[in-house]
Design an enzyme around this catalytic site. Structure first.
Site, PDB file in Angstrom:
ATOM      1  N   HIS A  68       0.991  -1.242   0.078  1.00  0.00           N
ATOM      2  CA  HIS A  68      -0.010  -0.056   0.114  1.00  0.00           C
ATOM      3  C   HIS A  68       0.836   1.405  -0.032  1.00  0.00           C
ATOM      4  O   HIS A  68       1.649   1.637   1.064  1.00  0.00           O
ATOM      5  CB  HIS A  68      -1.082   0.019   1.329  1.00  0.00           C
ATOM      6  CG  HIS A  68      -1.857   1.168   1.044  1.00  0.00           C
ATOM      7  ND1 HIS A  68      -3.413   1.040   0.895  1.00  0.00           N
ATOM      8  CD2 HIS A  68      -1.845   2.291   1.355  1.00  0.00           C
ATOM      9  CE1 HIS A  68      -3.807   2.059   0.651  1.00  0.00           C
ATOM     10  NE2 HIS A  68      -3.008   3.034   1.138  1.00  0.00           N
ATOM     11  N   CYS A  69       0.885   2.001  -1.153  1.00  0.00           N
ATOM     12  CA  CYS A  69       1.725   3.035  -1.238  1.00  0.00           C
ATOM     13  C   CYS A  69       1.075   3.956  -2.411  1.00  0.00           C
ATOM     14  O   CYS A  69       0.243   3.318  -3.123  1.00  0.00           O
ATOM     15  CB  CYS A  69       3.258   2.849  -1.683  1.00  0.00           C
ATOM     16  SG  CYS A  69       3.662   1.750  -2.966  1.00  0.00           S
ATOM     17  N   HIS A  70       1.490   5.111  -2.748  1.00  0.00           N
ATOM     18  CA  HIS A  70       0.928   5.939  -3.614  1.00  0.00           C
ATOM     19  C   HIS A  70       1.988   6.628  -4.319  1.00  0.00           C
ATOM     20  O   HIS A  70       3.283   6.834  -4.313  1.00  0.00           O
ATOM     21  CB  HIS A  70       0.227   7.084  -3.110  1.00  0.00           C
ATOM     22  CG  HIS A  70      -0.910   6.655  -2.026  1.00  0.00           C
ATOM     23  ND1 HIS A  70      -1.887   5.967  -2.596  1.00  0.00           N
ATOM     24  CD2 HIS A  70      -0.799   6.716  -0.766  1.00  0.00           C
ATOM     25  CE1 HIS A  70      -2.814   5.880  -1.089  1.00  0.00           C
ATOM     26  NE2 HIS A  70      -1.907   5.829  -0.282  1.00  0.00           N
ATOM     27  N   ARG A  83     -14.542  12.960   4.942  1.00  0.00           N
ATOM     28  CA  ARG A  83     -13.708  13.901   4.825  1.00  0.00           C
ATOM     29  C   ARG A  83     -12.987  14.034   3.490  1.00  0.00           C
ATOM     30  O   ARG A  83     -12.341  15.003   3.225  1.00  0.00           O
ATOM     31  CB  ARG A  83     -12.654  14.313   6.108  1.00  0.00           C
ATOM     32  CG  ARG A  83     -11.816  13.160   6.183  1.00  0.00           C
ATOM     33  CD  ARG A  83     -11.179  12.976   7.681  1.00  0.00           C
ATOM     34  NE  ARG A  83     -10.848  11.947   7.950  1.00  0.00           N
ATOM     35  CZ  ARG A  83      -9.708  11.355   7.505  1.00  0.00           C
ATOM     36  NH1 ARG A  83      -8.986  11.751   6.395  1.00  0.00           N
ATOM     37  NH2 ARG A  83      -9.484  10.091   7.778  1.00  0.00           N
ATOM     38  N   HIS A 116      -6.232  -0.113   6.102  1.00  0.00           N
ATOM     39  CA  HIS A 116      -5.678   0.189   7.387  1.00  0.00           C
ATOM     40  C   HIS A 116      -6.502  -0.032   8.586  1.00  0.00           C
ATOM     41  O   HIS A 116      -7.114   0.576   9.418  1.00  0.00           O
ATOM     42  CB  HIS A 116      -5.897   1.890   7.269  1.00  0.00           C
ATOM     43  CG  HIS A 116      -4.983   2.444   6.202  1.00  0.00           C
ATOM     44  ND1 HIS A 116      -3.996   1.911   5.415  1.00  0.00           N
ATOM     45  CD2 HIS A 116      -5.386   3.607   5.475  1.00  0.00           C
ATOM     46  CE1 HIS A 116      -3.633   2.462   4.438  1.00  0.00           C
ATOM     47  NE2 HIS A 116      -4.536   3.496   4.290  1.00  0.00           N
ATOM     48  N   ASP A 142       2.218   3.029   3.328  1.00  0.00           N
ATOM     49  CA  ASP A 142       1.466   4.205   2.936  1.00  0.00           C
ATOM     50  C   ASP A 142       2.199   5.555   2.480  1.00  0.00           C
ATOM     51  O   ASP A 142       1.623   6.705   2.398  1.00  0.00           O
ATOM     52  CB  ASP A 142       0.477   4.530   3.909  1.00  0.00           C
ATOM     53  CG  ASP A 142      -0.658   5.513   3.660  1.00  0.00           C
ATOM     54  OD1 ASP A 142      -1.224   5.543   2.648  1.00  0.00           O
ATOM     55  OD2 ASP A 142      -0.819   6.604   4.426  1.00  0.00           O
ATOM     56  N   ASN A 144      -1.853  13.641   3.359  1.00  0.00           N
ATOM     57  CA  ASN A 144      -3.043  14.347   4.556  1.00  0.00           C
ATOM     58  C   ASN A 144      -2.609  14.212   5.558  1.00  0.00           C
ATOM     59  O   ASN A 144      -3.450  14.153   6.515  1.00  0.00           O
ATOM     60  CB  ASN A 144      -4.400  13.979   3.812  1.00  0.00           C
ATOM     61  CG  ASN A 144      -5.392  14.831   4.341  1.00  0.00           C
ATOM     62  OD1 ASN A 144      -5.291  16.069   4.475  1.00  0.00           O
ATOM     63  ND2 ASN A 144      -6.637  14.417   4.546  1.00  0.00           N
TER      64      ASN A 144
END
Length: 293
Positions: free
Chosen positions: A27-29, A126, A177, A245, A250
């Site tokens: 899980h990364c971006h 949000r 998560h 992550d 954010n």
């Protein structure tokens, strides 16, 4: 939109824990660079540029072999940066896209060829506006034909609303998560118990034991989050994934050291067998099934 991010850690440590050879950061971006891949006008936050070159350098620095790159809401339904990174990875990355139900078949086929293997449904209020569950079900039916799975992102207080949809979705569903539990309540909190019950009832639900930096109340070294992740790893050893992550979009409170996040792994997967399942066997089975042992 004015940038509202903390920049990612400029010099993460070399982890004390050496991940097993072939480990996957699941899980990364990648973000931007904005000059090449603009952020979505409807985004709720503006991240820092975090291009593929930085991600792949971090992968090597931390000792990982592969990445699973997840589309985040700041790029919306434009998966161009994601596809670009996947193609540049030379097969060492797979992807999870964000899609609308209007997506053409040709685009699905293009993303599949690039290495996308899942679609993400985001319910965090949000970050996104509400979408009718029927829309997600129609998207899920289309991507199921490609053999893709579903990734869902929600917060613990919304589990009761999301659980019926999760039960209806076809194939494997991966929860981001840990379902964002309220760690202040401890692992005996009824809300976390309800999440464990859902996992027990539906064997196609997997879970990422990631993001202690987002869940913690106490802060590093995330002692308050470790019991949650460890219980999930030990209860569902063949359905857990782990990821950095990076670049931690954010984040408001602190920016984690990715090397220190890797050092949490042996605290939540305490044996070599559990570590191998978490970091190699499970992500390979889900994202590189033709290469998994």
């Amino acid at each position: 939109m004015t940038p509202d991010y903390l920049p990612f850690h400029p010099a993460p440590k070399v982890p004390d824990f050496r991940v097993p050879e072939g480990a996957v950061d699941a899980h990364c971006h990648v973000f931007g660079p904005e000059a090449v891949f603009p952020f979505a006008p409807e985004r709720k936050y503006t991240p820092c540029d975090a291009p593929k070159e930085k991600l792949f350098a971090l992968r090597d620095h931390l000792g990982f072999a592969r990445n699973v790159i997840v589309q985040a809401t700041c790029h919306g339904k434009d998966n161009a940066a994601l596809a670009d990174a996947l193609l540049a990875s030379e097969g060492r990355a797979r992807g999870v896209a964000i899609l609308g139900e209007e997506v053409p078949d040709a685009e699905l086929e293009r993303l599949d060829a690039a290495g996308v293997r899942g679609v993400r449904f985001n319910f965090v209020k949000r970050l996104v506006d509400a979408t009718p569950h029927a829309v997600f079900e129609r998207i899920a039916a289309r991507v199921a034909e490609l053999g893709w799975h579903i990734v869902v992102y929600f917060e613990a207080q919304d589990l009761d609303d999301i659980a019926p949809l999760v039960r209806r979705l076809p194939g494997i569903v991966v929860v981001d998560h840990m379902g964002r539990p309220d760690v202040a309540g401890g692992v005996d909190d009824p809300a976390f118990g309800a999440f464990l019950k859902l996992l027990s009832e539906k064997p196609d639900i997997w879970v990422k034991v990631s993001c202690p930096e987002r869940l913690t109340v106490a802060g590093p070294p995330y002692d308050d989050v470790v019991p949650f992740a460890r219980q999930l790893v030990e209860s569902f050893p063949d359905r857990v994934l782990w990821g950095t992550d990076w670049p931690h979009p954010n984040m408001k409170s602190h920016m984690p050291d990715d090397g220190a996040l890797v050092d949490v792994i042996p605290r939540i997967a305490v044996t070599e067998d559990l570590q191998r399942r978490l970091l190699i066997d499970n992500p390979m089975r889900l994202y590189w099934p033709d290469e998994s042992g």
